[in-house]
Design a protein around this motif. Sequence first.
Motif, PDB file in Angstrom:
ATOM      1  N   GLY A 275      -5.814   0.581  -0.050  1.00  0.00           N
ATOM      2  CA  GLY A 275      -6.120   0.867  -1.451  1.00  0.00           C
ATOM      3  C   GLY A 275      -5.305   0.057  -2.435  1.00  0.00           C
ATOM      4  O   GLY A 275      -5.550   0.086  -3.633  1.00  0.00           O
ATOM      5  N   TYR A 276      -4.337  -0.663  -1.944  1.00  0.00           N
ATOM      6  CA  TYR A 276      -3.481  -1.497  -2.788  1.00  0.00           C
ATOM      7  C   TYR A 276      -4.264  -2.755  -3.141  1.00  0.00           C
ATOM      8  O   TYR A 276      -4.873  -3.368  -2.277  1.00  0.00           O
ATOM      9  CB  TYR A 276      -2.232  -1.875  -1.998  1.00  0.00           C
ATOM     10  CG  TYR A 276      -1.087  -2.427  -2.803  1.00  0.00           C
ATOM     11  CD1 TYR A 276      -0.064  -1.605  -3.225  1.00  0.00           C
ATOM     12  CD2 TYR A 276      -1.023  -3.773  -3.116  1.00  0.00           C
ATOM     13  CE1 TYR A 276       1.010  -2.110  -3.937  1.00  0.00           C
ATOM     14  CE2 TYR A 276       0.041  -4.285  -3.834  1.00  0.00           C
ATOM     15  CZ  TYR A 276       1.055  -3.448  -4.241  1.00  0.00           C
ATOM     16  OH  TYR A 276       2.112  -3.950  -4.942  1.00  0.00           O
ATOM     17  N   TYR A 277      -4.297  -3.120  -4.429  1.00  0.00           N
ATOM     18  CA  TYR A 277      -4.994  -4.340  -4.798  1.00  0.00           C
ATOM     19  C   TYR A 277      -4.323  -5.023  -5.973  1.00  0.00           C
ATOM     20  O   TYR A 277      -3.455  -4.456  -6.632  1.00  0.00           O
ATOM     21  CB  TYR A 277      -6.472  -4.082  -5.071  1.00  0.00           C
ATOM     22  CG  TYR A 277      -6.763  -3.239  -6.297  1.00  0.00           C
ATOM     23  CD1 TYR A 277      -6.980  -3.829  -7.543  1.00  0.00           C
ATOM     24  CD2 TYR A 277      -6.854  -1.860  -6.201  1.00  0.00           C
ATOM     25  CE1 TYR A 277      -7.256  -3.063  -8.655  1.00  0.00           C
ATOM     26  CE2 TYR A 277      -7.135  -1.086  -7.308  1.00  0.00           C
ATOM     27  CZ  TYR A 277      -7.341  -1.695  -8.533  1.00  0.00           C
ATOM     28  OH  TYR A 277      -7.611  -0.934  -9.630  1.00  0.00           O
ATOM     29  N   PHE A 278      -4.746  -6.261  -6.229  1.00  0.00           N
ATOM     30  CA  PHE A 278      -4.165  -7.106  -7.270  1.00  0.00           C
ATOM     31  C   PHE A 278      -5.244  -7.533  -8.254  1.00  0.00           C
ATOM     32  O   PHE A 278      -6.389  -7.746  -7.868  1.00  0.00           O
ATOM     33  CB  PHE A 278      -3.570  -8.390  -6.665  1.00  0.00           C
ATOM     34  CG  PHE A 278      -2.541  -8.148  -5.623  1.00  0.00           C
ATOM     35  CD1 PHE A 278      -1.207  -8.032  -5.966  1.00  0.00           C
ATOM     36  CD2 PHE A 278      -2.894  -8.033  -4.287  1.00  0.00           C
ATOM     37  CE1 PHE A 278      -0.239  -7.816  -5.002  1.00  0.00           C
ATOM     38  CE2 PHE A 278      -1.942  -7.815  -3.316  1.00  0.00           C
ATOM     39  CZ  PHE A 278      -0.613  -7.704  -3.670  1.00  0.00           C
ATOM     40  N   VAL A 279      -4.845  -7.692  -9.506  1.00  0.00           N
ATOM     41  CA  VAL A 279      -5.689  -8.312 -10.525  1.00  0.00           C
ATOM     42  C   VAL A 279      -4.878  -9.482 -11.060  1.00  0.00           C
ATOM     43  O   VAL A 279      -3.727  -9.305 -11.465  1.00  0.00           O
ATOM     44  CB  VAL A 279      -6.036  -7.329 -11.669  1.00  0.00           C
ATOM     45  CG1 VAL A 279      -6.832  -8.034 -12.764  1.00  0.00           C
ATOM     46  CG2 VAL A 279      -6.787  -6.121 -11.133  1.00  0.00           C
ATOM     47  N   VAL A 280      -5.464 -10.663 -11.041  1.00  0.00           N
ATOM     48  CA  VAL A 280      -4.782 -11.860 -11.517  1.00  0.00           C
ATOM     49  C   VAL A 280      -5.630 -12.445 -12.627  1.00  0.00           C
ATOM     50  O   VAL A 280      -6.835 -12.662 -12.459  1.00  0.00           O
ATOM     51  CB  VAL A 280      -4.598 -12.895 -10.385  1.00  0.00           C
ATOM     52  CG1 VAL A 280      -3.880 -14.135 -10.897  1.00  0.00           C
ATOM     53  CG2 VAL A 280      -3.849 -12.279  -9.213  1.00  0.00           C
TER      54      VAL A 280
ATOM     55  N   VAL B  74      -0.002 -11.040 -13.093  1.00  0.00           N
ATOM     56  CA  VAL B  74      -0.430 -10.352 -11.877  1.00  0.00           C
ATOM     57  C   VAL B  74      -0.207  -8.864 -12.090  1.00  0.00           C
ATOM     58  O   VAL B  74       0.897  -8.440 -12.456  1.00  0.00           O
ATOM     59  CB  VAL B  74       0.383 -10.822 -10.648  1.00  0.00           C
ATOM     60  CG1 VAL B  74      -0.058 -10.076  -9.393  1.00  0.00           C
ATOM     61  CG2 VAL B  74       0.262 -12.332 -10.470  1.00  0.00           C
ATOM     62  N   TYR B  75      -1.260  -8.082 -11.882  1.00  0.00           N
ATOM     63  CA  TYR B  75      -1.171  -6.631 -11.942  1.00  0.00           C
ATOM     64  C   TYR B  75      -1.388  -6.111 -10.530  1.00  0.00           C
ATOM     65  O   TYR B  75      -2.340  -6.501  -9.856  1.00  0.00           O
ATOM     66  CB  TYR B  75      -2.233  -6.040 -12.865  1.00  0.00           C
ATOM     67  CG  TYR B  75      -2.279  -6.662 -14.244  1.00  0.00           C
ATOM     68  CD1 TYR B  75      -1.131  -6.760 -15.023  1.00  0.00           C
ATOM     69  CD2 TYR B  75      -3.469  -7.150 -14.753  1.00  0.00           C
ATOM     70  CE1 TYR B  75      -1.181  -7.322 -16.289  1.00  0.00           C
ATOM     71  CE2 TYR B  75      -3.525  -7.712 -16.023  1.00  0.00           C
ATOM     72  CZ  TYR B  75      -2.382  -7.794 -16.776  1.00  0.00           C
ATOM     73  OH  TYR B  75      -2.437  -8.355 -18.024  1.00  0.00           O
ATOM     74  N   GLU B  76      -0.521  -5.228 -10.080  1.00  0.00           N
ATOM     75  CA  GLU B  76      -0.611  -4.666  -8.737  1.00  0.00           C
ATOM     76  C   GLU B  76      -0.859  -3.159  -8.841  1.00  0.00           C
ATOM     77  O   GLU B  76      -0.094  -2.456  -9.501  1.00  0.00           O
ATOM     78  CB  GLU B  76       0.682  -4.920  -7.962  1.00  0.00           C
ATOM     79  CG  GLU B  76       1.032  -6.381  -7.842  1.00  0.00           C
ATOM     80  CD  GLU B  76       2.363  -6.624  -7.139  1.00  0.00           C
ATOM     81  OE1 GLU B  76       2.959  -5.652  -6.615  1.00  0.00           O
ATOM     82  OE2 GLU B  76       2.800  -7.777  -7.115  1.00  0.00           O
ATOM     83  N   TRP B  77      -1.925  -2.680  -8.205  1.00  0.00           N
ATOM     84  CA  TRP B  77      -2.207  -1.249  -8.163  1.00  0.00           C
ATOM     85  C   TRP B  77      -1.581  -0.678  -6.899  1.00  0.00           C
ATOM     86  O   TRP B  77      -1.831  -1.172  -5.798  1.00  0.00           O
ATOM     87  CB  TRP B  77      -3.712  -0.990  -8.153  1.00  0.00           C
ATOM     88  CG  TRP B  77      -4.028   0.457  -7.992  1.00  0.00           C
ATOM     89  CD1 TRP B  77      -4.533   1.061  -6.876  1.00  0.00           C
ATOM     90  CD2 TRP B  77      -3.847   1.485  -8.954  1.00  0.00           C
ATOM     91  NE1 TRP B  77      -4.677   2.404  -7.097  1.00  0.00           N
ATOM     92  CE2 TRP B  77      -4.266   2.689  -8.368  1.00  0.00           C
ATOM     93  CE3 TRP B  77      -3.361   1.509 -10.257  1.00  0.00           C
ATOM     94  CZ2 TRP B  77      -4.212   3.899  -9.046  1.00  0.00           C
ATOM     95  CZ3 TRP B  77      -3.320   2.715 -10.928  1.00  0.00           C
ATOM     96  CH2 TRP B  77      -3.741   3.895 -10.325  1.00  0.00           C
ATOM     97  N   ALA B  78      -0.781   0.342  -7.066  1.00  0.00           N
ATOM     98  CA  ALA B  78      -0.077   0.926  -5.923  1.00  0.00           C
ATOM     99  C   ALA B  78      -0.444   2.389  -5.694  1.00  0.00           C
ATOM    100  O   ALA B  78       0.322   3.131  -5.100  1.00  0.00           O
ATOM    101  CB  ALA B  78       1.421   0.776  -6.109  1.00  0.00           C
ATOM    102  N   GLY B  79      -1.589   2.804  -6.209  1.00  0.00           N
ATOM    103  CA  GLY B  79      -2.037   4.163  -5.951  1.00  0.00           C
ATOM    104  C   GLY B  79      -1.882   5.124  -7.110  1.00  0.00           C
ATOM    105  O   GLY B  79      -2.709   5.998  -7.313  1.00  0.00           O
ATOM    106  N   LYS B  80      -0.827   4.962  -7.903  1.00  0.00           N
ATOM    107  CA  LYS B  80      -0.614   5.865  -9.039  1.00  0.00           C
ATOM    108  C   LYS B  80      -0.536   5.139 -10.367  1.00  0.00           C
ATOM    109  O   LYS B  80      -0.716   5.739 -11.413  1.00  0.00           O
ATOM    110  CB  LYS B  80       0.661   6.686  -8.829  1.00  0.00           C
ATOM    111  CG  LYS B  80       0.555   7.642  -7.668  1.00  0.00           C
ATOM    112  CD  LYS B  80       1.759   8.533  -7.585  1.00  0.00           C
ATOM    113  CE  LYS B  80       1.593   9.486  -6.413  1.00  0.00           C
ATOM    114  NZ  LYS B  80       2.679  10.424  -6.315  1.00  0.00           N
ATOM    115  N   ASN B  81      -0.197   3.871 -10.328  1.00  0.00           N
ATOM    116  CA  ASN B  81      -0.088   3.087 -11.559  1.00  0.00           C
ATOM    117  C   ASN B  81      -0.102   1.598 -11.223  1.00  0.00           C
ATOM    118  O   ASN B  81      -0.051   1.210 -10.063  1.00  0.00           O
ATOM    119  CB  ASN B  81       1.178   3.445 -12.331  1.00  0.00           C
ATOM    120  CG  ASN B  81       2.432   2.959 -11.635  1.00  0.00           C
ATOM    121  OD1 ASN B  81       2.635   3.213 -10.452  1.00  0.00           O
ATOM    122  ND2 ASN B  81       3.267   2.253 -12.362  1.00  0.00           N
TER     123      ASN B  81
END
Length: 111
Positions: A80-85, A8-15
């Motif tokens: 803007g927060y999203y996940f890549v699974v 699971v990758y979580e985008w939090a705005g900066k990384n």
Amino acid sequence: MTRKYLVVYEWAGKNFSGYSPDVLGCVSTGKTLPTMRKNMKEALESHLQWMFDDGDPLPEAMAKTVEYDDEDEGSPYPAGYYFVVEKLEVTLPSRKKHSSTKRSTRSRKAA
């Protein structure tokens, strides 16, 4: 030998930050998704190698899904927060034959 772990990758705005639900304690970060994938692969392979070296059993790749409940009004995830699974293929550690190294002995000449 390889194994595919759910990550699971979580985008939090900066990384991005990443983890695998099957390999507890193994996390990584990256500025871009390609960098995140590379860093997570390295982190998983290193973590599994340490487990193997310590004689710990390697975790099976069991997770198939992850659940997030963002329907609540008080969701902790900002806009803007999203996940890549996805499944990430990693190389499993194997017994390496250690080559015996011969120490070189230098003889000293008496002056």
